[in-house]
Design an enzyme around this catalytic site. Sequence first.
Site, PDB file in Angstrom:
ATOM      1  N   GLU A  59       0.825  -1.209   0.000  1.00 45.78           N
ATOM      2  CA  GLU A  59       0.000   0.000   0.000  1.00 45.78           C
ATOM      3  C   GLU A  59       0.858   1.258   0.000  1.00 45.78           C
ATOM      4  O   GLU A  59       0.519   2.256  -0.651  1.00 45.78           O
ATOM      5  CB  GLU A  59      -0.925   0.001   1.229  1.00 45.78           C
ATOM      6  N   CYS A  84      -2.485  -3.892   7.197  1.00 41.66           N
ATOM      7  CA  CYS A  84      -2.104  -4.087   8.598  1.00 41.66           C
ATOM      8  C   CYS A  84      -2.549  -2.900   9.443  1.00 41.66           C
ATOM      9  O   CYS A  84      -2.700  -1.781   8.967  1.00 41.66           O
ATOM     10  CB  CYS A  84      -0.600  -4.299   8.725  1.00 41.66           C
ATOM     11  N   ALA A 163      11.807 -36.972  -7.975  1.00 43.93           N
ATOM     12  CA  ALA A 163      11.768 -37.439  -9.361  1.00 43.93           C
ATOM     13  C   ALA A 163      11.740 -38.956  -9.337  1.00 43.93           C
ATOM     14  O   ALA A 163      12.434 -39.588  -8.544  1.00 43.93           O
ATOM     15  CB  ALA A 163      12.984 -36.939 -10.136  1.00 43.93           C
ATOM     16  N   LEU A 304      10.150 -38.800   2.921  1.00 46.23           N
ATOM     17  CA  LEU A 304       8.945 -38.445   2.166  1.00 46.23           C
ATOM     18  C   LEU A 304       7.754 -39.297   2.594  1.00 46.23           C
ATOM     19  O   LEU A 304       6.662 -38.778   2.859  1.00 46.23           O
ATOM     20  CB  LEU A 304       9.208 -38.618   0.670  1.00 46.23           C
TER      21      LEU A 304
END
Length: 355
Positions: A59, A84, A163, A304
């Site tokens: 802003e 804010c 991958a 993972l």
Amino acid sequence: MQNTNSPQEPELFMQRCLELALNGLGAVAPNPLVGAVIVHQGKVIGEGYHRKFGQAHAEVHAIRSVQNQDWLKESTLYVNLEPCSHTGKTPPCSDLIIESGIPEVIIGTVDDNSLVAGRGIEKLRKAGVAVTVGILPEACYHLNRRFFTYHRKKRPYIILKWAQTLDGFIDIERIPGTPVGVNWISTPLSRTLVHRWRSEEQGILVGTNTVLADNPQLNLRYWEGNNPIRLVLDRNLRIPTDAAVMDASAPTLVYTNATAPFSVSGSVQYIECAFTDRNLQPVFDDLYQRGIASVLVEGGQKVLQGLIQSGLWDEARVFIGKKTFEWGVSAPELPGNQVEEQYLGSDRMVVYRNG
């Protein structure tokens, strides 16, 4: 700056806010991505975006960019996130909006940060500013999914990446005598994209086996930007101090169950943490306290799959190459919803989201 003779449609100008906000990706975290547009009689007269953490917000840049400040009193400010209302590293944007005499503000989404959370909107309305909330809310949320996850779930936004071969393996089987190094599956084009992704996130996480097998640097070499903080899981302190992740090219946090040494160098910090292969929540709790809002996980199958089984992930980006291994380390099993697919040369890249 852009001029338009199109009708003053809120969605058009909010979309421009989102485009501007993306320019801050990789530079403003853990702050949100914010763009602002000022419209006077159907034309854009000012634009801005949050450029760097600790510096002026969107802003402020937009208001400063307006050539004739008197036009502000007849203008509408568009911004994708609630302005804010508190003093942090910069003064409150809501105060500047009021002081500038802008009579109308159109907002994409409310700010989840407990320091804001509707207070900016309330302050503007009490000052007589007309406020509209909820323009392109889904797009505004998606843009700042890292920020919203950080504040709502009190942890970083977690992106899994790997991958895999056409026959479903992410690595060969490492046996004694196997040379240290990466067995590449994806193409150089895909690897360049991964380095761009690294520049967009605050942290990059791997486990012990990945470091011992591949000796990765986990920094930026094929893309301009900021190196992420390297996050290494080393429960039993097996990683040698001369590993590439211990160099000075980027800060490194090593999480361990063992008694932690003070440090190896100024760029390495050891952290004692009671985590397991199946429970990495304590690690992410610590990262939350450190203000790390997003993590790219480039670990091996164990890390993972542990995150997937515990539900501790938000997004997964999977490359499927043309190679076949016939045997090796199986790719993780992923229950998420596929939301995107694209091709990069001979690689297919699929994006999944958790829920």
